[in-house]
Design a protein around this motif. Structure first.
Motif, PDB file in Angstrom:
ATOM      1  N   TRP A 194       0.828  -1.201   0.000  1.00  0.00           N
ATOM      2  CA  TRP A 194       0.000   0.000   0.000  1.00  0.00           C
ATOM      3  C   TRP A 194       0.868   1.258   0.000  1.00  0.00           C
ATOM      4  O   TRP A 194       0.580   2.235  -0.707  1.00  0.00           O
ATOM      5  CB  TRP A 194      -0.912   0.017   1.227  1.00  0.00           C
ATOM      6  N   ALA A 195       1.948   1.235   0.798  1.00  0.00           N
ATOM      7  CA  ALA A 195       2.814   2.413   0.922  1.00  0.00           C
ATOM      8  C   ALA A 195       3.390   2.852  -0.414  1.00  0.00           C
ATOM      9  O   ALA A 195       3.576   4.040  -0.668  1.00  0.00           O
ATOM     10  CB  ALA A 195       3.942   2.129   1.908  1.00  0.00           C
ATOM     11  N   THR A 196       3.687   1.897  -1.287  1.00  0.00           N
ATOM     12  CA  THR A 196       4.284   2.211  -2.594  1.00  0.00           C
ATOM     13  C   THR A 196       3.250   2.202  -3.714  1.00  0.00           C
ATOM     14  O   THR A 196       3.604   2.266  -4.893  1.00  0.00           O
ATOM     15  CB  THR A 196       5.408   1.210  -2.922  1.00  0.00           C
ATOM     16  N   GLY A 197       1.967   2.119  -3.357  1.00  0.00           N
ATOM     17  CA  GLY A 197       0.894   2.156  -4.344  1.00  0.00           C
ATOM     18  C   GLY A 197       0.439   3.578  -4.627  1.00  0.00           C
ATOM     19  O   GLY A 197       1.050   4.556  -4.186  1.00  0.00           O
ATOM     20  N   ILE A 198      -0.674   3.702  -5.336  1.00  0.00           N
ATOM     21  CA  ILE A 198      -1.173   5.008  -5.762  1.00  0.00           C
ATOM     22  C   ILE A 198      -1.490   5.910  -4.575  1.00  0.00           C
ATOM     23  O   ILE A 198      -1.124   7.085  -4.553  1.00  0.00           O
ATOM     24  CB  ILE A 198      -2.419   4.836  -6.655  1.00  0.00           C
ATOM     25  N   GLU A 199      -2.191   5.377  -3.574  1.00  0.00           N
ATOM     26  CA  GLU A 199      -2.597   6.196  -2.433  1.00  0.00           C
ATOM     27  C   GLU A 199      -1.424   6.489  -1.505  1.00  0.00           C
ATOM     28  O   GLU A 199      -1.276   7.609  -1.008  1.00  0.00           O
ATOM     29  CB  GLU A 199      -3.717   5.508  -1.651  1.00  0.00           C
ATOM     30  N   GLY A 200      -0.570   5.475  -1.259  1.00  0.00           N
ATOM     31  CA  GLY A 200       0.583   5.688  -0.382  1.00  0.00           C
ATOM     32  C   GLY A 200       1.619   6.613  -0.992  1.00  0.00           C
ATOM     33  O   GLY A 200       2.170   7.490  -0.322  1.00  0.00           O
ATOM     34  N   GLY A 201       1.915   6.413  -2.288  1.00  0.00           N
ATOM     35  CA  GLY A 201       2.764   7.337  -3.017  1.00  0.00           C
ATOM     36  C   GLY A 201       4.253   7.240  -2.792  1.00  0.00           C
ATOM     37  O   GLY A 201       5.015   8.023  -3.354  1.00  0.00           O
ATOM     38  N   ALA A 202       4.716   6.293  -1.946  1.00  0.00           N
ATOM     39  CA  ALA A 202       6.164   6.150  -1.744  1.00  0.00           C
ATOM     40  C   ALA A 202       6.797   5.561  -3.006  1.00  0.00           C
ATOM     41  O   ALA A 202       6.140   4.849  -3.773  1.00  0.00           O
ATOM     42  CB  ALA A 202       6.449   5.254  -0.539  1.00  0.00           C
TER      43      ALA A 202
ATOM     44  N   ASN B 222       7.303  13.269   7.903  1.00  0.00           N
ATOM     45  CA  ASN B 222       7.308  14.714   8.109  1.00  0.00           C
ATOM     46  C   ASN B 222       6.294  15.409   7.212  1.00  0.00           C
ATOM     47  O   ASN B 222       5.597  14.768   6.420  1.00  0.00           O
ATOM     48  CB  ASN B 222       8.716  15.270   7.879  1.00  0.00           C
ATOM     49  N   TYR B 223       6.218  16.725   7.341  1.00  0.00           N
ATOM     50  CA  TYR B 223       5.232  17.534   6.625  1.00  0.00           C
ATOM     51  C   TYR B 223       5.347  17.426   5.109  1.00  0.00           C
ATOM     52  O   TYR B 223       4.392  17.698   4.383  1.00  0.00           O
ATOM     53  CB  TYR B 223       5.376  19.011   7.026  1.00  0.00           C
ATOM     54  N   PHE B 224       6.508  17.063   4.581  1.00  0.00           N
ATOM     55  CA  PHE B 224       6.725  16.938   3.152  1.00  0.00           C
ATOM     56  C   PHE B 224       6.394  15.547   2.636  1.00  0.00           C
ATOM     57  O   PHE B 224       6.146  15.355   1.450  1.00  0.00           O
ATOM     58  CB  PHE B 224       8.186  17.274   2.845  1.00  0.00           C
ATOM     59  N   ASP B 225       6.357  14.557   3.534  1.00  0.00           N
ATOM     60  CA  ASP B 225       6.247  13.168   3.109  1.00  0.00           C
ATOM     61  C   ASP B 225       4.867  12.816   2.568  1.00  0.00           C
ATOM     62  O   ASP B 225       3.842  13.294   3.052  1.00  0.00           O
ATOM     63  CB  ASP B 225       6.575  12.225   4.269  1.00  0.00           C
ATOM     64  N   VAL B 226       4.880  11.920   1.574  1.00  0.00           N
ATOM     65  CA  VAL B 226       3.634  11.339   1.075  1.00  0.00           C
ATOM     66  C   VAL B 226       3.083  10.396   2.141  1.00  0.00           C
ATOM     67  O   VAL B 226       3.811   9.981   3.057  1.00  0.00           O
ATOM     68  CB  VAL B 226       3.878  10.583  -0.246  1.00  0.00           C
ATOM     69  N   PRO B 227       1.797  10.048   2.086  1.00  0.00           N
ATOM     70  CA  PRO B 227       1.197   9.215   3.141  1.00  0.00           C
ATOM     71  C   PRO B 227       1.939   7.915   3.421  1.00  0.00           C
ATOM     72  O   PRO B 227       2.059   7.491   4.573  1.00  0.00           O
ATOM     73  CB  PRO B 227      -0.210   8.954   2.605  1.00  0.00           C
ATOM     74  N   GLY B 228       2.459   7.270   2.371  1.00  0.00           N
ATOM     75  CA  GLY B 228       3.164   6.012   2.578  1.00  0.00           C
ATOM     76  C   GLY B 228       4.441   6.135   3.374  1.00  0.00           C
ATOM     77  O   GLY B 228       4.958   5.140   3.901  1.00  0.00           O
ATOM     78  N   ASN B 229       4.970   7.344   3.479  1.00  0.00           N
ATOM     79  CA  ASN B 229       6.199   7.574   4.244  1.00  0.00           C
ATOM     80  C   ASN B 229       5.939   8.192   5.612  1.00  0.00           C
ATOM     81  O   ASN B 229       6.878   8.643   6.280  1.00  0.00           O
ATOM     82  CB  ASN B 229       7.148   8.478   3.459  1.00  0.00           C
ATOM     83  N   ALA B 230       4.691   8.231   6.038  1.00  0.00           N
ATOM     84  CA  ALA B 230       4.371   8.832   7.336  1.00  0.00           C
ATOM     85  C   ALA B 230       3.571   7.866   8.205  1.00  0.00           C
ATOM     86  O   ALA B 230       2.689   8.274   8.950  1.00  0.00           O
ATOM     87  CB  ALA B 230       3.598  10.136   7.128  1.00  0.00           C
ATOM     88  N   ARG B 231       3.880   6.596   8.099  1.00  0.00           N
ATOM     89  CA  ARG B 231       3.188   5.568   8.870  1.00  0.00           C
ATOM     90  C   ARG B 231       3.922   5.272  10.184  1.00  0.00           C
ATOM     91  O   ARG B 231       5.060   5.683  10.375  1.00  0.00           O
ATOM     92  CB  ARG B 231       3.115   4.272   8.043  1.00  0.00           C
ATOM     93  N   CYS B 232       3.282   4.517  11.061  1.00  0.00           N
ATOM     94  CA  CYS B 232       3.894   4.162  12.350  1.00  0.00           C
ATOM     95  C   CYS B 232       5.197   3.382  12.169  1.00  0.00           C
ATOM     96  O   CYS B 232       6.133   3.532  12.954  1.00  0.00           O
ATOM     97  CB  CYS B 232       2.935   3.334  13.190  1.00  0.00           C
ATOM     98  N   ALA B 233       5.250   2.520  11.141  1.00  0.00           N
ATOM     99  CA  ALA B 233       6.395   1.612  10.989  1.00  0.00           C
ATOM    100  C   ALA B 233       7.591   2.245  10.277  1.00  0.00           C
ATOM    101  O   ALA B 233       8.681   1.670  10.286  1.00  0.00           O
ATOM    102  CB  ALA B 233       5.961   0.357  10.230  1.00  0.00           C
ATOM    103  N   VAL B 234       7.402   3.402   9.654  1.00  0.00           N
ATOM    104  CA  VAL B 234       8.459   3.994   8.836  1.00  0.00           C
ATOM    105  C   VAL B 234       9.675   4.366   9.688  1.00  0.00           C
ATOM    106  O   VAL B 234       9.542   4.938  10.775  1.00  0.00           O
ATOM    107  CB  VAL B 234       7.928   5.242   8.095  1.00  0.00           C
TER     108      VAL B 234
END
Length: 370
Positions: free
Chosen positions: A66-74, A325-337
């Protein structure tokens, strides 16, 4: 008469034992208890008590996808998500107190005023990473361009955003060494005032403490502290979203959260109020600014016990940062990142920290640079 006296003595001892046990029990903090640290000059810092408990470190294959998919954007095809490791149960065995928010610019300023400390970015030869206002695109031809540059004339005082800095913003452009210096100063301040119990110190959290605290008491391996649905994050976090850069008519490219969080850069700490706090009452645990922890970075994943570059020397040369952080796409701002930082003297306008009050943990930063 002897037996009667002995009976009275036993009752008296039992009563004392009961009173002592009750006083010990009463002194034990409860989840959500608050503590305010006085930094001087009407500046304070709020801590929240977090009890011992279990949690899941790492992320599932579905979450990484999910993190590297369309919505996650990583960015797909990199090793970044592998750093999270597979889901595995871990335990934090001792309770601790944690900052409700990241350390603010106002709180850090009080430390500088009282101690005279000079940050790594402000030292001769020091540099920090800031936003490049000349940046206008990610792609030019076949090359990728990122909107960050290393400069020698910026620091926590002016991180180069091009907007007025406020004391309720999280402090940025501070290094691992600077963060530890702040914690030492506050530890000594509390100790001299007689407010710090023996064996405890103010420090950065360990990676396990931070990961446990971020999930807010959930024992599940979910994407964010509120669950897996990104849309439930609206009004909860400062992230790459549909916000225009100052004095420009463009937003961040790539995937964005499909709403405006109101800020192209930093938001004030705890700006989202109760909705932005997790199950432990901690604000801004996802997005906002990257938060440093004590541990040395292990690319295979985080550890239950504090991890060092050298276990005997207790050394750290590449600290771990968590949460996005404030610049990160949703996939890079998860609990596990999680990511490893270049050095203990590196600083960046996307990086900050949150303090912890807990049992003492000695670490030795190595690889110092001017």
């Amino acid at each position: 008469m002897k037996n009667f006296c002995r009976f009275k003595s036993l009752v008296f001892v039992a009563s004392l034992t009961l009173i002592f046990s009750c006083s010990i029990h009463a002194a034990e903090p409860n989840q959500g208890d608050l503590k305010n640290l006085d930094l001087g000059k009407d500046v304070s810092l709020e801590l929240v008590y977090i009890p011992p408990g279990q949690f899941m470190m790492g992320s599932t294959a579905a979450e990484k996808s999910w993190a590297t998919g369309i919505e996650g954007g990583a960015q797909p095809g990199t090793v970044r998500e592998q750093y999270e490791g597979e889901p595995r149960p871990m335990q934090v065995r001792r309770g601790f107190w944690m900052g409700r928010t990241e350390v603010t610019r106002g709180q850090f300023s009080q430390f500088i005023k009282e101690s005279g400390y000079v940050t790594d970015a402000e030292k001769p030869g020091g540099v920090t990473q800031v936003f490049n206002h000349e940046w206008d695109r990610y792609y030019r031809g076949m090359k990728t361009f990122y909107p960050w540059k290393s400069v020698a004339d910026k620091s926590w005082r002016d991180p180069g955003f091009g907007i007025p800095m406020k004391d309720n913003y999280p402090v940025v452009c501070v290094s691992y060494q600077d963060m530890k210096a702040f914690c030492r100063w506050l530890t000594e301040k509390e100790r001299k005032a007689g407010r710090l119990p023996s064996g405890l110190e103010i420090r950065l959290p360990t990676e396990a403490e931070w990961a446990y605290a971020c999930r807010g008491g959930s024992k599940q391996s979910q994407y964010f502290w509120w669950g897996n649905d990104l849309m439930e994050g609206k009004g909860r976090l400062n992230i790459s979203a549909v916000d225009f850069l100052p004095k420009r008519d463009m937003i961040w490219p790539f995937a964005n959260a499909p709403w405006s969080d109101g800020f192209a850069f930093l938001s004030p700490v705890d700006h989202y109020g109760e909705k932005g706090r997790n199950g432990f009452g901690l604000a801004d645990m996802c997005g906002g600014v990257w938060e440093f922890v004590l541990d040395h970075f292990d690319p295979k994943g985080g550890h239950e016990s504090i991890h060092f570059l050298d276990q005997e020397q207790l050394s750290v040369s590449s600290p771990v940062c968590r949460g996005g952080n404030y610049f990160d796409v949703p996939g890079n701002a998860r609990c596990a990142v999680r990511l490893g930082i270049y050095s203990v003297s590196y600083s960046d306008s996307r990086d900050g920290f949150r303090i912890c009050l807990g049992v003492a943990q000695k670490t030795l930063p190595v690889g110092r640079t001017p």
